[in-house]
Design an enzyme around this catalytic site. Structure first.
Site, mmCIF file in Angstrom:
data_model
loop_
_atom_site.group_PDB
_atom_site.id
_atom_site.type_symbol
_atom_site.label_atom_id
_atom_site.label_comp_id
_atom_site.label_asym_id
_atom_site.label_seq_id
_atom_site.Cartn_x
_atom_site.Cartn_y
_atom_site.Cartn_z
ATOM 1 N N ASN A 135 -3.089 6.210 -2.001
ATOM 2 C CA ASN A 135 -3.131 6.245 -0.368
ATOM 3 C C ASN A 135 -2.403 7.625 0.009
ATOM 4 O O ASN A 135 -2.535 8.013 1.258
ATOM 5 C CB ASN A 135 -2.309 4.878 -0.061
ATOM 6 N N GLU A 163 -3.184 0.526 -9.416
ATOM 7 C CA GLU A 163 -1.844 1.469 -9.580
ATOM 8 C C GLU A 163 -0.429 0.301 -10.137
ATOM 9 O O GLU A 163 -0.437 -0.666 -9.392
ATOM 10 C CB GLU A 163 -1.351 2.065 -8.332
ATOM 11 N N HIS A 207 -0.972 -2.671 -7.541
ATOM 12 C CA HIS A 207 -1.852 -2.030 -6.412
ATOM 13 C C HIS A 207 -3.431 -2.200 -6.495
ATOM 14 O O HIS A 207 -3.538 -1.337 -7.069
ATOM 15 C CB HIS A 207 -1.176 -0.784 -5.818
ATOM 16 N N SER A 214 0.923 -1.284 -0.022
ATOM 17 C CA SER A 214 -0.037 0.072 -0.041
ATOM 18 C C SER A 214 0.723 1.238 -0.206
ATOM 19 O O SER A 214 0.265 2.667 -0.392
ATOM 20 C CB SER A 214 -1.045 0.089 1.260
HETATM 21 N N1 CAA Z 1 -16.677 -10.556 -4.756
HETATM 22 C C1 CAA Z 1 -17.512 -10.249 -5.891
HETATM 23 N N2 CAA Z 1 -18.510 -9.230 -5.628
HETATM 24 C C2 CAA Z 1 -18.373 -8.631 -4.570
HETATM 25 C C3 CAA Z 1 -17.559 -8.724 -3.707
HETATM 26 C C4 CAA Z 1 -16.743 -9.784 -3.575
HETATM 27 N N3 CAA Z 1 -15.762 -10.047 -2.807
HETATM 28 N N4 CAA Z 1 -17.758 -7.941 -2.510
HETATM 29 C C5 CAA Z 1 -18.805 -6.943 -2.941
HETATM 30 N N5 CAA Z 1 -19.178 -7.296 -4.065
HETATM 31 C C6 CAA Z 1 -20.355 -6.886 -5.044
HETATM 32 C C7 CAA Z 1 -21.597 -7.052 -4.368
HETATM 33 O O1 CAA Z 1 -22.202 -8.297 -4.839
HETATM 34 C C8 CAA Z 1 -22.409 -6.029 -5.073
HETATM 35 O O2 CAA Z 1 -22.820 -6.242 -6.278
HETATM 36 P P1 CAA Z 1 -23.919 -5.135 -7.139
HETATM 37 O O3 CAA Z 1 -23.304 -3.961 -7.082
HETATM 38 O O4 CAA Z 1 -24.218 -6.140 -8.263
HETATM 39 O O5 CAA Z 1 -25.149 -5.434 -6.091
HETATM 40 C C9 CAA Z 1 -21.337 -4.800 -4.998
HETATM 41 O O6 CAA Z 1 -20.274 -5.356 -4.956
HETATM 42 C C10 CAA Z 1 -21.235 -3.764 -3.705
HETATM 43 O O7 CAA Z 1 -21.410 -4.468 -2.676
HETATM 44 P P2 CAA Z 1 -22.342 -4.655 -1.621
HETATM 45 O O8 CAA Z 1 -23.859 -4.602 -2.046
HETATM 46 O O9 CAA Z 1 -22.114 -5.562 -0.423
HETATM 47 O O10 CAA Z 1 -22.062 -3.244 -0.623
HETATM 48 P P3 CAA Z 1 -22.067 -1.769 -0.963
HETATM 49 O O11 CAA Z 1 -23.332 -1.452 -2.115
HETATM 50 O O12 CAA Z 1 -22.369 -0.942 0.368
HETATM 51 O O13 CAA Z 1 -20.907 -1.397 -1.654
HETATM 52 C C11 CAA Z 1 -18.600 -1.207 -1.574
HETATM 53 C C12 CAA Z 1 -19.564 -1.609 -0.918
HETATM 54 C C13 CAA Z 1 -17.955 -1.643 -3.009
HETATM 55 C C14 CAA Z 1 -17.038 -1.401 -0.645
HETATM 56 C C15 CAA Z 1 -18.643 0.370 -1.528
HETATM 57 O O14 CAA Z 1 -19.078 0.960 -0.426
HETATM 58 C C16 CAA Z 1 -17.433 1.497 -1.790
HETATM 59 O O15 CAA Z 1 -17.048 1.488 -3.128
HETATM 60 N N6 CAA Z 1 -16.761 1.843 -0.796
HETATM 61 C C17 CAA Z 1 -15.283 2.689 -0.944
HETATM 62 C C18 CAA Z 1 -14.364 1.361 -0.811
HETATM 63 C C19 CAA Z 1 -13.113 1.857 -1.087
HETATM 64 O O16 CAA Z 1 -12.832 3.184 -1.030
HETATM 65 N N7 CAA Z 1 -11.947 1.275 -1.349
HETATM 66 C C20 CAA Z 1 -10.574 1.609 -1.286
HETATM 67 C C21 CAA Z 1 -9.880 1.428 0.029
HETATM 68 S S1 CAA Z 1 -8.324 1.817 -0.115
HETATM 69 C C22 CAA Z 1 -7.389 0.600 -0.442
HETATM 70 O O17 CAA Z 1 -8.088 -0.568 -0.820
HETATM 71 C C23 CAA Z 1 -6.103 0.666 -0.890
HETATM 72 C C24 CAA Z 1 -4.926 0.632 0.299
HETATM 73 O O18 CAA Z 1 -4.109 0.305 0.055
HETATM 74 C C25 CAA Z 1 -5.384 0.765 1.516
#
Ligand code: CAA
Length: 294
Positions: A188, A150, A138, A116
């Site tokens: 990040n 990334e 990433h 990250s």
């Molecule tokens: N496999 C397949 N599909 C999945 C899944 C998985 N593991 N997890 C979730 N999904 C799918 C769900 O089935 C759902 O599909 P539909 O849109 O077709 O209904 C979709 O993804 C959305 O999931 P949920 O309905 O469970 O939840 P949600 O609508 O609340 O969305 C989220 C969840 C996608 C996480 C959304 O809240 C979001 O985009 N949040 C921001 C996430 C973010 O910022 N991530 C980056 C973090 S930083 C990082 O990762 C980098 C680092 O180095 C720290």
């Protein structure tokens, strides 16, 4: 293509799932069998979600699982074209893993990291004879859903390695961006300080976790608020990234907030411990009204 992913946690399993649904043969490797099996279960659940949403057929999910081996036997990486690590954010742990892989992988194998924020150049320098084969790939959490990868260039990365990683990300139906190595890369470097700032607003007693997140969802159109994202990523990971930003730049604007440190010391890591800035039920859903109060 055979791909070996190291680290069967949330990120490793999610990345493995992405490779599986793109038709690759995947070895998912972790240090303990229970970790490898937990990763396997995550993938079963992830594929199950895709089936229930009608994105893939059950037969395809079964076929993906047939191409997956969850194991502790890292020697299975021997003939992999790509090894990708998603283990804990610790430079020594990552270097030791790459050192072990160096003795079994062919010189053509691409060595990728999902770090990250840590220095890819330092990882590459630990194996000078294959430093040109190191690249950052990433992914973002949840990896099967988030479009961005990334593609990070160490100072030693060859054009050939870089282009292969970029094309591979595109073939996974992701949208890669190009970035040179620097602490936190693109996302990040901005996202984690924003979370740190949200934690500061909470610690200053200015607003509740719910209202901070609501404000950023409705006021900046973010899909989830910074504290929910902090819980999703894990506060141990957030702290490690903030510490890297702070140590690498020496800039006080990246100082981890004391409340973030306290959360980690308390074991309030977020979704994975079911308690962070919010509480989570057994299905990982945020419990309404559970946010930390100012
Ligand atoms: N496999 C397949 N599909 C999945 C899944 C998985 N593991 N997890 C979730 N999904 C799918 C769900 O089935 C759902 O599909 P539909 O849109 O077709 O209904 C979709 O993804 C959305 O999931 P949920 O309905 O469970 O939840 P949600 O609508 O609340 O969305 C989220 C969840 C996608 C996480 C959304 O809240 C979001 O985009 N949040 C921001 C996430 C973010 O910022 N991530 C980056 C973090 S930083 C990082 O990762 C980098 C680092 O180095 C720290």
């Amino acid at each position: 293509m055979k791909v070996c992913v190291f680290g069967a946690g949330n990120m490793g399993a999610g990345i493995a799932q992405v490779f599986l649904t793109s038709g690759h043969e995947v070895v998912l490797c972790d240090v303990k069998d229970e970790f490898a099996q937990a990763g396997y279960k995550r993938i079963v659940n992830g594929l199950g979600k895709m089936v229930s949403k009608g994105k893939i057929a059950q037969e395809f999910a079964d076929e993906c699982l047939n191409r997956l081996t969850a194991t502790t036997n890292y020697v299975l990486a021997k003939d992999a074209k790509l090894v990708l690590e998603a283990v804990i954010e610790n430079m020594d742990v990552k270097k030791n893993l790459f050192l072990k892989l160096d003795s079994i992988c062919s010189h053509e194998t691409i060595f990728a990291t999902n770090t990250s924020a840590l220095s890819l150049t330092e990882m590459a320098a630990s194996l000078p004879h294959r430093c040109d084969k190191f690249v950052g790939m990433h992914f973002f959490n949840p990896a099967p859903v988030m479009k961005l990868v990334e593609i990070i260039r160490a100072i030693q990365t060859s054009d050939e390695t870089y282009e292969a990683a970029f094309a591979l990300a595109e073939s996974l139906n992701k949208q890669p961006v190009t970035v040179k190595e620097g602490p936190g890369f693109i996302v990040n470097r901005m996202l984690i300080p924003m979370m740190n700032e949200a934690i500061g607003i909470l610690a200053d007693g200015l607003a509740s976790a719910e209202d901070i997140d609501k404000a950023m969802c409705l006021g900046a159109n973010h899909p989830s608020g910074p504290l929910a994202v902090a819980d999703l990523v894990g506060n141990d990971v957030n702290l490690a990234i903030m510490e890297t930003l702070f140590e690498e730049t020496g800039d006080s604007k990246y100082r981890p907030h004391p409340l973030l440190k306290k959360m980690v010391r308390a074991g309030y890591l977020g979704k994975k411990t079911r308690k962070g800035f919010f509480a989570y039920d057994e299905n990982g859903k945020q419990i309404p009204g559970s946010g930390m109060k100012p």
